[in-house]
Design a protein around this motif. Structure first.
Motif, short mmCIF file in Angstrom:
data_model
loop_
_atom_site.label_atom_id
_atom_site.label_comp_id
_atom_site.label_asym_id
_atom_site.label_seq_id
_atom_site.Cartn_x
_atom_site.Cartn_y
_atom_site.Cartn_z
N ILE A 75 0.83 -1.20 0.00
CA ILE A 75 0.00 0.00 0.00
C ILE A 75 0.87 1.27 0.00
O ILE A 75 0.40 2.36 -0.31
CB ILE A 75 -0.97 -0.01 1.21
CG1 ILE A 75 -2.05 1.08 1.08
CG2 ILE A 75 -0.22 0.20 2.51
CD1 ILE A 75 -3.04 0.81 0.03
N LEU A 76 2.14 1.14 0.29
CA LEU A 76 3.02 2.30 0.42
C LEU A 76 3.16 3.15 -0.85
O LEU A 76 3.34 4.37 -0.73
CB LEU A 76 4.41 1.86 0.91
CG LEU A 76 4.46 1.39 2.36
CD1 LEU A 76 5.86 0.93 2.72
CD2 LEU A 76 4.00 2.48 3.30
N PRO A 77 3.12 2.60 -2.06
CA PRO A 77 3.20 3.48 -3.24
C PRO A 77 2.07 4.51 -3.33
O PRO A 77 2.22 5.52 -4.00
CB PRO A 77 3.14 2.53 -4.43
CG PRO A 77 3.68 1.26 -3.90
CD PRO A 77 3.22 1.20 -2.47
N TYR A 78 0.98 4.26 -2.64
CA TYR A 78 -0.10 5.24 -2.58
C TYR A 78 0.37 6.51 -1.87
O TYR A 78 -0.06 7.61 -2.19
CB TYR A 78 -1.30 4.65 -1.85
CG TYR A 78 -2.48 5.57 -1.74
CD1 TYR A 78 -3.29 5.82 -2.84
CD2 TYR A 78 -2.78 6.21 -0.54
CE1 TYR A 78 -4.37 6.67 -2.75
CE2 TYR A 78 -3.84 7.07 -0.44
CZ TYR A 78 -4.64 7.30 -1.54
OH TYR A 78 -5.71 8.16 -1.44
N LEU A 124 4.45 -5.60 -8.64
CA LEU A 124 4.39 -4.42 -9.48
C LEU A 124 2.97 -4.15 -9.98
O LEU A 124 2.56 -3.00 -10.13
CB LEU A 124 5.35 -4.57 -10.66
CG LEU A 124 6.83 -4.46 -10.32
CD1 LEU A 124 7.67 -4.71 -11.56
CD2 LEU A 124 7.16 -3.11 -9.72
N GLY A 125 2.21 -5.20 -10.24
CA GLY A 125 0.83 -5.04 -10.68
C GLY A 125 -0.05 -4.40 -9.62
O GLY A 125 -0.89 -3.55 -9.91
N VAL A 126 0.15 -4.80 -8.40
CA VAL A 126 -0.61 -4.20 -7.29
C VAL A 126 -0.27 -2.71 -7.18
O VAL A 126 -1.15 -1.89 -6.98
CB VAL A 126 -0.30 -4.94 -5.97
CG1 VAL A 126 -0.82 -4.15 -4.78
CG2 VAL A 126 -0.88 -6.32 -5.99
N GLN A 127 0.98 -2.38 -7.37
CA GLN A 127 1.39 -0.98 -7.29
C GLN A 127 0.82 -0.17 -8.45
O GLN A 127 0.49 1.00 -8.30
CB GLN A 127 2.91 -0.88 -7.26
CG GLN A 127 3.49 -1.51 -6.03
CD GLN A 127 4.98 -1.73 -6.15
OE1 GLN A 127 5.63 -1.17 -7.00
NE2 GLN A 127 5.52 -2.56 -5.28
N ALA A 128 0.68 -0.78 -9.62
CA ALA A 128 0.13 -0.08 -10.78
C ALA A 128 -1.35 0.23 -10.58
O ALA A 128 -1.85 1.25 -11.05
CB ALA A 128 0.34 -0.92 -12.03
N VAL A 129 -2.05 -0.66 -9.89
CA VAL A 129 -3.48 -0.44 -9.64
C VAL A 129 -3.69 0.73 -8.69
O VAL A 129 -4.64 1.48 -8.82
CB VAL A 129 -4.13 -1.73 -9.10
CG1 VAL A 129 -5.53 -1.48 -8.62
CG2 VAL A 129 -4.09 -2.81 -10.16
N LEU A 130 -2.77 0.87 -7.74
CA LEU A 130 -2.91 1.97 -6.78
C LEU A 130 -2.68 3.27 -7.49
O LEU A 130 -3.15 4.29 -7.22
CB LEU A 130 -1.91 1.82 -5.63
CG LEU A 130 -2.17 0.64 -4.70
CD1 LEU A 130 -1.05 0.53 -3.69
CD2 LEU A 130 -3.48 0.80 -4.00
#
Length: 90
Positions: free
Chosen positions: A46-49, A84-90
């Motif tokens: 969740i940190l890239p948010y 990386l996919g989870v980070q792209a969604v955020l």
């Protein structure tokens, strides 16, 4: 190309280290390993948010933890892409 500040580099390195340490610590929990994995460190995705510096940190942390724990080759490739996919969604 955008320059990376010392603060961003330090933040990414700290996140990579934290992800790796949490992954290694959770490897002692019995359901971890094999096809199904439970990693406490996945809560850090969740940190890239909050900061873009977390993206390279999580990528490197995931790569290091997979290499250290002896992950299978498909996990090295696809596990990193999932993070990386989870980070792209955020």
């Amino acid at each position: 190309m955008k320059k990376i500040s010392a603060r961003q580099l330090t933040t990414a390195a700290a996140i990579a280290a934290l992800y790796t340490v949490l992954s290694l610590a959770s490897s002692f929990i019995p359901p971890v390993g094999g096809v199904f994995q439970f990693r406490i460190s996945e809560a850090l995705t969740i940190l890239p948010y909050f900061t873009p510096a977390a993206i390279p940190g999580l990528f490197i942390g995931c790569l290091l933890s997979n290499l250290i724990t002896g992950a299978l080759p498909y996990d090295l490739v696809f596990g990193i892409h999932v993070v990386l996919g989870v980070q792209a969604v955020l």
